[in-house]
Design a protein around this motif. Sequence first.
Motif, PDB file in Angstrom:
ATOM      1  N   PHE A  46      12.570  -2.506  12.588  1.00 13.00           N
ATOM      2  CA  PHE A  46      12.588  -2.214  14.013  1.00 13.00           C
ATOM      3  C   PHE A  46      13.185  -0.831  14.284  1.00 13.00           C
ATOM      4  N   LEU A  47      12.741  -0.225  15.352  1.00 12.76           N
ATOM      5  CA  LEU A  47      13.431   0.889  15.968  1.00 12.76           C
ATOM      6  C   LEU A  47      14.201   0.336  17.166  1.00 12.76           C
ATOM      7  N   ASN A  48      15.329   0.960  17.507  1.00 14.35           N
ATOM      8  CA  ASN A  48      16.099   0.379  18.608  1.00 14.35           C
ATOM      9  C   ASN A  48      16.854   1.433  19.405  1.00 14.35           C
ATOM     10  N   GLY A  49      17.245   1.016  20.586  1.00 18.00           N
ATOM     11  CA  GLY A  49      18.158   1.769  21.426  1.00 18.00           C
ATOM     12  C   GLY A  49      19.489   1.053  21.456  1.00 18.00           C
ATOM     13  N   ASN A  50      20.580   1.806  21.334  1.00 18.91           N
ATOM     14  CA  ASN A  50      21.916   1.241  21.228  1.00 18.91           C
ATOM     15  C   ASN A  50      22.809   1.745  22.345  1.00 18.91           C
ATOM     16  N   ALA A  51      23.802   0.913  22.683  1.00 21.07           N
ATOM     17  CA  ALA A  51      24.841   1.324  23.631  1.00 21.07           C
ATOM     18  C   ALA A  51      26.133   0.625  23.234  1.00 21.07           C
TER      19      ALA A  51
END
Length: 213
Positions: A46-51
């Motif tokens: 997966f590719l992801n966005g993190n915070a």
Amino acid sequence: MSSRISSRLARIVVLLLLAFGSLTTAAQSQKTIPRSNTTGLLVGLFLNGNAIDSDGLDDAYTGGGFNAQLGWGFTPMFTIFVGVGGAQMSDDPEDFVLVHLELLGRFNFRSGEHAFVPFLEVGTSARAAGQDSAIISVDGSSQTGNLEMAGSAITFGGGFNYFVAPTLAIGANLQISTGKFSTVEIDNVEIEGLELDATSSRLNVGLTWYPVR
């Protein structure tokens, strides 16, 4: 009614019954064709966005990264998997690096004849983070230095897989990890007694493969 007419009517009835039986069998076969498989070996990329946000950090951080999963579906409805992910968070003047290592259970709500399979996840994670020239709040005052942190968290989330083939799915899920960074070091010196509450979230989009059908 002549015997010839009766014989013809009997043949017509038999043909109609056979045709109806064939249509019913075909319909049942069409219904039971597996559209998805959630048992056996699982491999996900997966590719992801993190915070991540914490009261001890000078700012909330966001960025992009990747996530890989390896697991086993014990039943169509239950899977256990290990996940590892890393992200480079965008922030000036230095980048903030965040890593997750997790053991999660996944509960699928349907499988088999359905291509769309929603699920929920819950488990535990180990987190590590680091930043050069970081600003951190300690006892009401700010310190600047090379920051390294590690700790554990509880992770939960949910999402879906859409199977484009019985063993291959396109999916997305949101994971939220909440816990503490129990080890905090600045310039390789551990700050005794300092624990930072932190919540991190990841939105993953990618592929899941079940090669054992």
